[in-house]
Design an enzyme around this catalytic site. Structure first.
Site, PDB file in Angstrom:
ATOM      1  N   CYS A  26     -42.249 -35.023 -14.070  1.00 21.29           N
ATOM      2  CA  CYS A  26     -43.522 -34.505 -14.556  1.00 21.29           C
ATOM      3  C   CYS A  26     -44.479 -35.631 -14.923  1.00 21.29           C
ATOM      4  O   CYS A  26     -44.060 -36.689 -15.396  1.00 21.29           O
ATOM      5  CB  CYS A  26     -43.290 -33.656 -15.790  1.00 21.29           C
ATOM      6  SG  CYS A  26     -42.071 -32.370 -15.564  1.00 21.29           S
ATOM      7  N   ARG A  74     -44.381 -39.623  -8.377  1.00 24.07           N
ATOM      8  CA  ARG A  74     -43.250 -39.386  -9.276  1.00 24.07           C
ATOM      9  C   ARG A  74     -42.427 -38.169  -8.867  1.00 24.07           C
ATOM     10  O   ARG A  74     -41.309 -37.999  -9.339  1.00 24.07           O
ATOM     11  CB  ARG A  74     -43.765 -39.156 -10.705  1.00 24.07           C
ATOM     12  CG  ARG A  74     -44.400 -40.379 -11.312  1.00 24.07           C
ATOM     13  CD  ARG A  74     -45.129 -40.030 -12.575  1.00 24.07           C
ATOM     14  NE  ARG A  74     -44.245 -39.557 -13.611  1.00 24.07           N
ATOM     15  CZ  ARG A  74     -43.843 -40.279 -14.644  1.00 24.07           C
ATOM     16  NH1 ARG A  74     -44.236 -41.523 -14.768  1.00 24.07           N
ATOM     17  NH2 ARG A  74     -43.047 -39.785 -15.555  1.00 24.07           N
ATOM     18  N   TRP A 101     -42.188 -30.849 -12.558  1.00 31.76           N
ATOM     19  CA  TRP A 101     -40.949 -30.889 -11.764  1.00 31.76           C
ATOM     20  C   TRP A 101     -39.998 -29.934 -12.463  1.00 31.76           C
ATOM     21  O   TRP A 101     -39.553 -30.200 -13.575  1.00 31.76           O
ATOM     22  CB  TRP A 101     -40.406 -32.319 -11.764  1.00 31.76           C
ATOM     23  CG  TRP A 101     -39.341 -32.604 -10.763  1.00 31.76           C
ATOM     24  CD1 TRP A 101     -39.503 -32.978  -9.466  1.00 31.76           C
ATOM     25  CD2 TRP A 101     -37.921 -32.596 -10.987  1.00 31.76           C
ATOM     26  NE1 TRP A 101     -38.288 -33.197  -8.871  1.00 31.76           N
ATOM     27  CE2 TRP A 101     -37.303 -32.968  -9.782  1.00 31.76           C
ATOM     28  CE3 TRP A 101     -37.123 -32.301 -12.082  1.00 31.76           C
ATOM     29  CZ2 TRP A 101     -35.929 -33.062  -9.633  1.00 31.76           C
ATOM     30  CZ3 TRP A 101     -35.750 -32.384 -11.939  1.00 31.76           C
ATOM     31  CH2 TRP A 101     -35.160 -32.767 -10.728  1.00 31.76           C
ATOM     32  N   ASN A 114     -43.886 -33.155 -21.135  1.00 34.78           N
ATOM     33  CA  ASN A 114     -42.770 -33.715 -20.362  1.00 34.78           C
ATOM     34  C   ASN A 114     -41.569 -33.759 -21.293  1.00 34.78           C
ATOM     35  O   ASN A 114     -41.706 -34.118 -22.460  1.00 34.78           O
ATOM     36  CB  ASN A 114     -43.062 -35.151 -19.917  1.00 34.78           C
ATOM     37  CG  ASN A 114     -44.107 -35.222 -18.832  1.00 34.78           C
ATOM     38  OD1 ASN A 114     -44.562 -34.192 -18.332  1.00 34.78           O
ATOM     39  ND2 ASN A 114     -44.503 -36.435 -18.471  1.00 34.78           N
ATOM     40  N   GLY A 115     -40.389 -33.446 -20.778  1.00 29.65           N
ATOM     41  CA  GLY A 115     -39.187 -33.495 -21.611  1.00 29.65           C
ATOM     42  C   GLY A 115     -38.550 -32.118 -21.682  1.00 29.65           C
ATOM     43  O   GLY A 115     -38.884 -31.221 -20.903  1.00 29.65           O
ATOM     44  N   GLU A 140     -25.811 -48.028  -0.470  1.00 27.75           N
ATOM     45  CA  GLU A 140     -27.274 -47.952  -0.498  1.00 27.75           C
ATOM     46  C   GLU A 140     -27.805 -47.371   0.814  1.00 27.75           C
ATOM     47  O   GLU A 140     -28.730 -46.557   0.824  1.00 27.75           O
ATOM     48  CB  GLU A 140     -27.847 -49.351  -0.786  1.00 27.75           C
ATOM     49  CG  GLU A 140     -29.350 -49.468  -0.787  1.00 27.75           C
ATOM     50  CD  GLU A 140     -30.062 -48.564  -1.793  1.00 27.75           C
ATOM     51  OE1 GLU A 140     -29.417 -47.936  -2.633  1.00 27.75           O
ATOM     52  OE2 GLU A 140     -31.296 -48.462  -1.692  1.00 27.75           O
ATOM     53  N   LYS A 148     -29.966 -43.863   1.075  1.00 32.18           N
ATOM     54  CA  LYS A 148     -31.294 -43.784   1.715  1.00 32.18           C
ATOM     55  C   LYS A 148     -31.312 -42.670   2.757  1.00 32.18           C
ATOM     56  O   LYS A 148     -32.257 -41.903   2.834  1.00 32.18           O
ATOM     57  CB  LYS A 148     -31.661 -45.101   2.420  1.00 32.18           C
ATOM     58  CG  LYS A 148     -32.007 -46.288   1.564  1.00 32.18           C
ATOM     59  CD  LYS A 148     -33.365 -46.246   0.940  1.00 32.18           C
ATOM     60  CE  LYS A 148     -33.306 -45.616  -0.420  1.00 32.18           C
ATOM     61  NZ  LYS A 148     -32.872 -46.469  -1.513  1.00 32.18           N
ATOM     62  N   GLU A 182     -31.324 -39.310   1.104  1.00 28.65           N
ATOM     63  CA  GLU A 182     -32.559 -39.038   0.361  1.00 28.65           C
ATOM     64  C   GLU A 182     -33.705 -38.592   1.254  1.00 28.65           C
ATOM     65  O   GLU A 182     -34.428 -37.673   0.898  1.00 28.65           O
ATOM     66  CB  GLU A 182     -33.028 -40.316  -0.357  1.00 28.65           C
ATOM     67  CG  GLU A 182     -32.350 -40.588  -1.661  1.00 28.65           C
ATOM     68  CD  GLU A 182     -33.009 -41.744  -2.385  1.00 28.65           C
ATOM     69  OE1 GLU A 182     -33.038 -42.863  -1.846  1.00 28.65           O
ATOM     70  OE2 GLU A 182     -33.505 -41.530  -3.501  1.00 28.65           O
ATOM     71  N   HIS A 242      -6.963 -44.313   4.112  1.00 26.40           N
ATOM     72  CA  HIS A 242      -6.555 -43.470   2.987  1.00 26.40           C
ATOM     73  C   HIS A 242      -7.299 -42.131   2.983  1.00 26.40           C
ATOM     74  O   HIS A 242      -7.294 -41.437   1.981  1.00 26.40           O
ATOM     75  CB  HIS A 242      -6.764 -44.228   1.675  1.00 26.40           C
ATOM     76  CG  HIS A 242      -6.004 -45.518   1.636  1.00 26.40           C
ATOM     77  ND1 HIS A 242      -4.636 -45.563   1.534  1.00 26.40           N
ATOM     78  CD2 HIS A 242      -6.421 -46.804   1.751  1.00 26.40           C
ATOM     79  CE1 HIS A 242      -4.237 -46.828   1.561  1.00 26.40           C
ATOM     80  NE2 HIS A 242      -5.297 -47.598   1.708  1.00 26.40           N
ATOM     81  N   LYS A 295     -39.602 -39.791  -8.462  1.00 32.26           N
ATOM     82  CA  LYS A 295     -39.569 -41.245  -8.474  1.00 32.26           C
ATOM     83  C   LYS A 295     -39.015 -41.764  -9.782  1.00 32.26           C
ATOM     84  O   LYS A 295     -38.324 -42.779  -9.829  1.00 32.26           O
ATOM     85  CB  LYS A 295     -40.982 -41.795  -8.236  1.00 32.26           C
ATOM     86  CG  LYS A 295     -41.057 -43.310  -8.163  1.00 32.26           C
ATOM     87  CD  LYS A 295     -40.333 -43.836  -6.945  1.00 32.26           C
ATOM     88  CE  LYS A 295     -40.293 -45.351  -6.886  1.00 32.26           C
ATOM     89  NZ  LYS A 295     -39.269 -45.826  -5.938  1.00 32.26           N
TER      90      LYS A 295
END
Ligand code: AGP
Length: 607
Positions: free
Chosen positions: A2, A27, A73, A99-100, A480, A484, A487, A503, A602
């Site tokens: 948010c 964000r 969000w 926000n929160g 990583e 990516k 995402e 394994h 973000k």
């Protein structure tokens, strides 16, 4: 996540607010809204989807010199227009953006409902305007203070009143807010990105601080009524442009910015002739460094992968026991904190709630934490008080690229400094220092000739499953690469150390399964060659990222991606580059929204 913007001053508020929301789009959000105070009333407009939808819905010729705006969000309640912020009390004369998360919203809702309040949304936030209204008898400041005494949870909260067209009230507890100071006008935002166009002078609100903001004044107190002392700070010059420039996406632009961003992270810090480094923000003498018994590095997502590389480098080279920890796990497992140990917290945004929670756990138990942070003045940077800025410049794409390489660079710089006080002789130290200084050129060299990325993408597009494989320092690189791809291209994949194949994961291999192997010319190369042969024997389509001139690795590859050679410790900085390009090209081929992938934010400011 948010985002909040507020304005009070002589300008028309609407364009300032909408521009601010645009700047906070990176964000991540799913709905947006704005409240304007004008002629003794509050006009609220909100809608689902992009800020562009809100811009179309809002009458930008409307008057009003004071307003607040929000990108949401979703956490409590679905993505709907009623759930978007701002939220109002029942009279429509008080509006809030928040926000929160309000932890005791259920109890408050029940009490308010018993008093006859009806709710227009499913959000936790909506209790706030109703609660403030119950305490409002003409003094907005007092009403907000009294309401917040009843609230448990985290908030960056901004409130406006129809009766007070010259006043914004802002309160912070666990969710950042920054006041921007203009000439005869003031701003409030959850992120300084929204403000840089208008002012560089800012005040970061502290937890439990409540501020009254008019066009000419900012006065604040603590929640308990005691004075709040704050200082005016200057936002550092923003490195790099915030526009896409010639690139179609921020992510591609940020990938190509890495020679400069890594260069900035190294600038003035490496002492090549001494084979050492200087990190002013760490404030540790060589003697302090020799006394560190162990290092723990906290982070989430990509920052955790950088922490893994850093921990391996520190332990391997400086011979100090070191480990990386996922901050969200660390904070809740009642960790033992050795006050003599060094803790580091890695974060691009400097606002990640889980990382901040981990830092607080360390500090509560008497430990010290150094930040490895990109955003100057962010909550993590200020909470740690000491550390190193990575100086990547603004990273707008949700998928982190240039921040990762700068985080790793900063951790290598620390490793060099630490190892030089312990294990590293002058010859090896000078060699490593020189290799570090050469990284920006080696990155440029690779990016100028990235190899057959599109050919590798052909194996990925349409795959049901893909596997990334690496050993040693290349294992976090594999993680990583897989993160990516998930995402931004939403391709199911995972990463394993090569030694783990037998394994379990080798059961997933069938003809055509795409496997991406990261095989630099280091001590793991031979073992990796065996692992590659094993998956190849089962029909895997192998994309191999290998050191230039490694003919054996090349011969096993369906797609061979050679990368320039570099000091073995530094290989993650180069081998991650083709993985960034691979996920970018795969997402492009699949027509995904590369810079704003679904469900992601973000800066993850809630747990
Ligand atoms: C990276 O591509 C991700 N978007 C995500 O994993 C990110 O690295 C993580 O949320 C941590 O963020 P931070 O670095 O801002 O703390």
């Amino acid at each position: 996540m948010c985002g909040i913007v507020g304005y009070v001053g002589p300008r028309k508020a609407t364009p300032v607010l909408l521009d601010g929301l645009r700047r906070l789009e990176y964000r991540g959000y799913d709905s947006a809204g704005v409240a304007l105070v004008d002629e003794g009333a509050i006009a609220v407009t909100k809608c689902v989807g992009r800020v562009g939808n809100l811009i179309e819905a809002v009458d930008d010729t409307a008057g009003g010199n004071l307003g607040i705006a929000h990108t949401r969000w979703a956490t409590h309640g679905g993505v709907t227009q009623p759930n978007a912020h701002p939220h109002c009390d029942m009279t429509g004369r008080i509006a809030v953006v928040h926000n929160g998360i309000i932890d005791n919203d259920e109890g408050l809702k029940a009490r308010l409902a018993a008093d006859g309040v009806t709710f227009a949304s499913e959000t936790d936030t909506e209790v706030l305007p109703h609660l403030i209204a119950r305490h409002y008898a003409g003094d907005p400041h007092e009403a907000v203070l009294k309401a917040l005494q009843e609230v448990r949870g985290t908030y960056g909260l901004v409130v406006v009143f129809a009766d007070h067209p010259d006043l914004i009230i802002a309160a912070r507890n666990g969710s950042p807010l920054v006041v921007g100071l203009g000439e005869g006008e003031n701003f409030i935002a959850s992120d300084s990105h929204a403000l840089v166009r208008y002012t560089r002078r800012v005040i970061y609100l502290e937890d439990r601080e409540v501020a009254c903001i008019t066009a000419t004044e900012v006065n604040s107190v603590q929640l308990d009524g005691s004075d709040a002392i704050h200082t005016v700070e200057e936002l550092e010059a923003i490195y790099g442009s915030e526009d896409k420039g010639e690139f179609p996406h921020y992510m591609l632009k940020e990938i190509h910015e890495q020679p400069e961003s890594i260069g900035r992270c190294l600038r003035g810090r490496i002492l090549p002739d001494l084979g050492s480094a200087r990190l002013g923000g760490f404030d540790m003498s060589p003697r302090d460094l020799t006394e560190i018994p162990r290092v723990t590095i906290l982070g989430c997502g990509t920052s955790y992968h950088a922490a893994m590389v850093g921990a391996m480098a520190i332990e391997g080279l400086a011979r100090v026991p070191a480990q990386a920890e996922i901050a969200s796990e660390f904070r809740y497992r009642n960790p033992v904190i050795d006050p003599k140990a060094l803790f580091m917290a890695v974060s691009q945004s400097g606002e990640t709630a889980d990382t901040l929670g981990g830092i607080k756990e360390v500090v509560t138990k008497g430990g010290r934490v150094m930040g490895v942070v990109n955003v100057v003045g962010s909550t993590i940077a200020r909470t740690c008080g000491a550390g190193v800025y990575i100086h990547s410049g603004p990273e707008v794409a949700v998928a982190s690229t240039k921040a990762f390489t700068s985080q790793v660079t900063a951790l290598y710089t620390f490793t060099l400094m630490l190892a030089r006080t312990r294990t590293l002789g002058p010859h090896d130290a000078v060699e490593l220092a020189r290799a570090l200084v050469s990284v920006p050129d080696v990155v440029s060299e690779y990016l100028a000739e990235p190899g057959p990325i599109e050919e590798a993408v052909r194996h990925l597009v349409g795959a049901r499953y893909a596997l990334f494989m690496g050993r040693g320092l290349s294992f976090p690189v594999a993680l990583e690469g897989a993160l990516k791809l998930k995402e931004i291209a939403y391709i199911p994949c995972e990463a394993y150390p090569g030694g783990e194949m037998k394994h379990g994961p080798i059961a997933m291999m069938e003809p055509g399964t795409p496997v991406i192997a990261i095989v630099p010319d280091d001590q793991h190369r031979e073992k990796m060659i065996s692992n590659m042969q094993e998956v190849r024997a089962r029909g895997a389509a192998l994309t191999v990222i290998h050191s230039r001139g490694d003919l054996k690795a090349q011969s096993l590859a369906s797609v061979s991606i050679p990368v320039p050679r570099i000091h073995t410790l530094l290989t993650p900085l180069i081998s991650v580059l083709p993985l960034q390009l691979l996920s970018y090209q795969a997402a492009l081929a699949l027509g995904k929204d590369i810079d704003r992938p679904r469900n992601l934010a973000k800066s993850v400011t809630v747990e």
